[in-house]
Write a protein that holds these residues in place. Structure first.
Motif, PDB file in Angstrom:
ATOM      1  N   SER A   1       0.833  -1.192   0.000  1.00 19.81           N
ATOM      2  CA  SER A   1       0.000   0.000   0.000  1.00 19.81           C
ATOM      3  C   SER A   1       0.874   1.251   0.000  1.00 19.81           C
ATOM      4  O   SER A   1       1.819   1.350   0.790  1.00 19.81           O
ATOM      5  N   GLY A   2       0.590   2.185  -0.925  1.00 22.99           N
ATOM      6  CA  GLY A   2       1.342   3.431  -0.994  1.00 22.99           C
ATOM      7  C   GLY A   2       2.720   3.317  -1.599  1.00 22.99           C
ATOM      8  O   GLY A   2       3.480   4.291  -1.612  1.00 22.99           O
ATOM      9  N   GLU A   3       3.028   2.170  -2.156  1.00 17.75           N
ATOM     10  CA  GLU A   3       4.381   1.933  -2.686  1.00 17.75           C
ATOM     11  C   GLU A   3       4.672   2.824  -3.886  1.00 17.75           C
ATOM     12  O   GLU A   3       3.801   3.069  -4.717  1.00 17.75           O
ATOM     13  N   VAL A   4       5.896   3.312  -3.947  1.00 18.25           N
ATOM     14  CA  VAL A   4       6.389   4.086  -5.085  1.00 18.25           C
ATOM     15  C   VAL A   4       7.704   3.460  -5.529  1.00 18.25           C
ATOM     16  O   VAL A   4       8.590   3.230  -4.712  1.00 18.25           O
ATOM     17  N   LYS A   5       7.788   3.178  -6.826  1.00 19.99           N
ATOM     18  CA  LYS A   5       9.031   2.634  -7.369  1.00 19.99           C
ATOM     19  C   LYS A   5       9.440   3.443  -8.592  1.00 19.99           C
ATOM     20  O   LYS A   5       8.576   3.926  -9.333  1.00 19.99           O
ATOM     21  N   LYS A   6      10.735   3.562  -8.787  1.00 25.49           N
ATOM     22  CA  LYS A   6      11.241   4.307  -9.939  1.00 25.49           C
ATOM     23  C   LYS A   6      12.155   3.431 -10.769  1.00 25.49           C
ATOM     24  O   LYS A   6      12.936   2.633 -10.239  1.00 25.49           O
ATOM     25  N   GLN A   7      12.037   3.614 -12.074  1.00 24.58           N
ATOM     26  CA  GLN A   7      12.957   3.004 -13.022  1.00 24.58           C
ATOM     27  C   GLN A   7      13.364   4.120 -13.983  1.00 24.58           C
ATOM     28  O   GLN A   7      12.631   4.453 -14.904  1.00 24.58           O
TER      29      GLN A   7
END
Lengths: 110, 114
Positions: free
Chosen positions: A52-58
């Motif tokens: 929940s609320g996860e943010v990932k960047k690539q």
């Protein structure tokens, strides 16, 4: 039954502009995946979000999973012509079945 | 890099005929799937297969469809009596044990029913 809605259907951008696609599920998801499909190609896995609320960047791509685990977004900063294709979200409620959104087709003008 | 392979790339058949679409999943994957994508539309789940049996199927996957893993490497989708509306791209996918919802897709078989 479970539905996954995705907007917009199409997006035309000038190279260098940002792009965002949004995904909304009718039910709470266990996880969500994002795929990219180039014209004439097959879906290619980009990322999975679980928390929940996860943010990932690539690199230039930022993926978010909502607090309620019912929505998600993909944001591309400074689009390039190599970003063209259709971006699909795909959600699961914990079983084997994955429901794909209708996809957002991205066009990038150089 | 390991990949899912599908054959044939294009299958043309007459309405009412049986077709078998073939897939070789990634070798150490345990979960196998078939999806369908009608031209320009979204990817639709057909069936998942685990431990030599169907684990889940959609309402699209009716009695005309069947899946089989005849040996240790192949995974097939059979459509018994094809209809015009079965024309689509059929994708096979596989997933590793630790992430059954992360799917690696093959290049697809384009089925054209005439």
């Amino acid at each position: 039954g479970q539905q996954v809605m995705q907007i917009p259907q199409y997006q035309h951008v000038q190279e260098g502009e940002d792009f965002t696609t949004y995904c909304n599920s009718s039910t709470t998801l266990s996880n969500i995946q994002w795929y990219k499909q180039r014209p004439g190609g097959h879906p290619v896995f980009l990322i999975q979000l679980v928390k929940s609320g996860e943010v990932k960047k690539q690199k230039r791509l930022t993926f978010q999973f909502g607090e309620a685990k019912k929505n998600s977004s993909l944001h591309i900063t400074a689009t390039q012509t190599t970003d063209v294709g259709t971006y699909f979200c795909a959600g699961s409620t914990g079983g084997f079945k994955t429901i794909f959104g209708a996809g957002t087709r991205l066009f990038v003008k150089a | 890099e390991p990949e899912v392979t599908q054959t044939p790339s294009h299958q043309v058949t007459q309405m009412g005929q049986e077709v078998i679409l073939r897939c070789v999943p990634i070798s150490n994957h345990l979960y196998f799937y078939w999806y369908r994508q009608i031209l320009g539309q979204k990817v639709e789940f057909l069936v998942s297969f685990y431990n030599n049996e169907i684990s889940e199927k959609s309402e699209i996957f009716d009695d005309q469809f069947s899946v089989e893993r005849p040996d240790g490497s192949n995974f097939t989708l059979k459509i018994r009596s094809t209809k015009l509306e079965d024309s689509a791209m059929y994708f096979c996918a596989s997933s590793p044990m630790i992430a059954k919802n992360i799917q690696y897709f093959g290049a697809g078989t384009r089925l054209s029913v005439l």
